[in-house]
Write a protein that holds these residues in place. Structure first.
Motif, PDB file in Angstrom:
ATOM      1  N   ASP A   1       0.815  -1.218   0.000  1.00 38.56           N
ATOM      2  CA  ASP A   1       0.000   0.000   0.000  1.00 38.56           C
ATOM      3  C   ASP A   1       0.845   1.263   0.000  1.00 38.56           C
ATOM      4  O   ASP A   1       0.403   2.320  -0.445  1.00 38.56           O
TER       5      ASP A   1
ATOM      6  N   THR B   1      -6.028  -8.672  -6.817  1.00 39.70           N
ATOM      7  CA  THR B   1      -5.866  -7.799  -5.660  1.00 39.70           C
ATOM      8  C   THR B   1      -4.569  -8.154  -4.941  1.00 39.70           C
ATOM      9  O   THR B   1      -3.992  -9.230  -5.164  1.00 39.70           O
TER      10      THR B   1
ATOM     11  N   LEU C   1      -3.923   0.003  -3.230  1.00 40.80           N
ATOM     12  CA  LEU C   1      -4.898   0.892  -2.593  1.00 40.80           C
ATOM     13  C   LEU C   1      -6.101   1.183  -3.481  1.00 40.80           C
ATOM     14  O   LEU C   1      -7.145   1.613  -2.977  1.00 40.80           O
TER      15      LEU C   1
ATOM     16  N   PRO D   1      -9.421   0.602  -4.976  1.00 42.91           N
ATOM     17  CA  PRO D   1     -10.453  -0.350  -4.557  1.00 42.91           C
ATOM     18  C   PRO D   1     -11.053  -1.156  -5.697  1.00 42.91           C
ATOM     19  O   PRO D   1     -11.508  -2.282  -5.502  1.00 42.91           O
ATOM     20  N   VAL D   2     -11.037  -0.570  -6.900  1.00 42.14           N
ATOM     21  CA  VAL D   2     -11.598  -1.244  -8.071  1.00 42.14           C
ATOM     22  C   VAL D   2     -10.750  -0.865  -9.282  1.00 42.14           C
ATOM     23  O   VAL D   2      -9.940   0.069  -9.240  1.00 42.14           O
TER      24      VAL D   2
END
Length: 427
Positions: free
Chosen positions: A159, A372, A397, A399-400
């Motif tokens: 991240d 992911t 980081l 999300p999609v």
């Protein structure tokens, strides 16, 4: 905003380095050795930046790290740890991996001049100390040149990452985070091998044989050949990959599996008759031998590469994914005045120019699948077993998928169908 004390990262553990002993490479499973855990945020050196990683990607060096071949990477970290106070941060009992990233600058060190908080960036993986005089002609020749996330800690599959300021480049504005994150390592490597004065010096009209032409390196290589007025000859392993390259604009493609080449008659003996059959097939497609061979499989193909290359031509090599103990018939090299040239990643200028071409839409991102961060072991397994085309992206980081596109007009001009070509073929 305050920075967190810890962050989520994909890593291997020093204690696990012997877990695959006695196993064949193909049996070593990255899903067992790669872990996603919270790790402490390291202190920032004056010439560094924290980057919030929106997306990253899988490269072969992450696979090598995860299966501890050809050796565990903790030796790299320990040597870096002996160089300086700042180097000592890297010598840990865990190794955060990953040599690609796209994200946002969070903080900059006191010596950073050209980047500020909020800048959207991609990261190139040449980690070099510019205080060493050996770095100042071509930094890839530096005595202490390293690959970030492979020979250093705090890599991009996380991240947050810590990088030197001279690793940062502008994020291409027409690409999503995952499309932007997959390019820097393979694109820069291919640029140096073919376009840079440090590589094969490809010129207009050159015929270039590209092994693994639908993979991470090869998919960039064929685009550079096409852009430079050359003729790529792609070597792939299925009709589907042939169709993919045809859609990319590559007309001369060899399906090596359909052709059934057996360059090795047994484990120790190569078959020159098969080299000759391969060379004949190339001439049948493009009317002559390739001036340049873009070589990266290594042991399985180098003998054929040296043979097939044109008299006076160049075999440029950057890797050895099928084995690094190379054999070839030296008569075909010295008597026909051929050259084997080694190439390793790219210096900052080369990486910047390669990134500029991505940003202008002249080179397409070969994104074929997205995982992911929690699925990083499975993503590395896919690369380890060549179950993918192009590059695999990893959301960190972000999300999609599909976020981070700032220039929709440029994206329209480049063409959605072209940008997503590899993804649609994989589907």
């Amino acid at each position: 905003m305050p920075l967190p004390a810890t962050y989520r990262a994909a890593l291997v553990r020093r204690a696990d380095t012997g877990m695959f002993e006695g196993m064949e490479s193909s049996q070593k499973d990255p899903r067992k050795s790669l872990h996603v855990e919270e790790v402490p945020l390291p202190e920032l050196a004056p010439d560094e930046a924290y980057v919030a990683v929106l997306a990253s990607s899988i490269n072969f060096n992450t696979v090598w790290t995860s299966i501890f071949e050809p050796l565990p990477t903790f030796g790299f970290l320990d040597r870096l740890g002996q160089e300086s106070v700042w180097g000592k941060r890297h010598a840990l009992d865990y190794h955060v991996v990953g040599s690609d990233a796209a994200g946002v600058v969070l903080r900059t060190g006191s010596a950073v001049r050209n980047w500020k908080v909020g800048d959207k960036v991609t990261v190139q993986c040449n980690y070099v100390d510019d205080q060493d005089p050996s770095a100042h002609d071509d930094s890839m020749l530096a005595a202490n040149q390293r690959i970030w996330g492979f020979e250093t800690n705090f890599g991009g599959l996380a991240d947050i990452t810590v990088v030197k300021a001279n690793q940062l480049m502008p994020k291409p504005t027409h690409l999503s985070w995952e499309e932007a994150a997959i390019n820097a390592l393979c694109n820069s490597t291919s640029y140096r091998m073919l376009v840079s004065p440090n590589g094969a010096r490809m010129t207009q009209g050159d015929k270039v044989l590209v092994w693994g032409a639908s993979g991470g390196l090869g998919s960039f290589a064929v685009q550079y050949v096409l852009n430079g007025g050359g003729t790529p000859i792609g070597v792939v392993s299925s009709p589907e990959k042939v169709a993919l390259l045809n859609d990319l604009g590559v007309e001369a493609v060899i399906d090596r599996r359909a052709a059934g080449y057996k360059f090795w008659s047994d484990e120790h003996t190569q078959d020159e008759a098969e080299w000759r059959r391969f060379g004949k097939d190339i001439r049948g497609l493009v009317g002559g031998e390739p001036e340049i061979v873009f070589e990266h499989p290594g042991r399985q193909t180098m003998g054929a590469s040296v043979f097939a290359c044109k008299r006076g031509g160049t075999v440029v090599t950057c890797a050895a994914t099928s084995g690094y103990m190379i054999e070839y018939d030296n008569r075909h090299l010295w008597m026909k005045l051929k050259t084997i040239k080694g190439s390793h990643f790219a210096n900052y200028r080369e990486a910047w120019e390669a990134n500029r071409l991505i940003g202008e839409g002249r080179i397409l991102p070969p994104l074929s699948a997205v995982y992911t961060l929690d699925e990083v072991g499975q993503a590395a397994y896919q690369v380890h077993h060549n179950l993918h085309e192009g590059k695999i992206g990893v959301l960190c980081l972000a999300p999609v998928e599909g976020l981070g596109i700032d220039d929709q007009e440029l994206r329209r001009q480049v063409g959605e169908d072209r940008i997503t070509l590899f993804r649609r073929h994989e589907a």
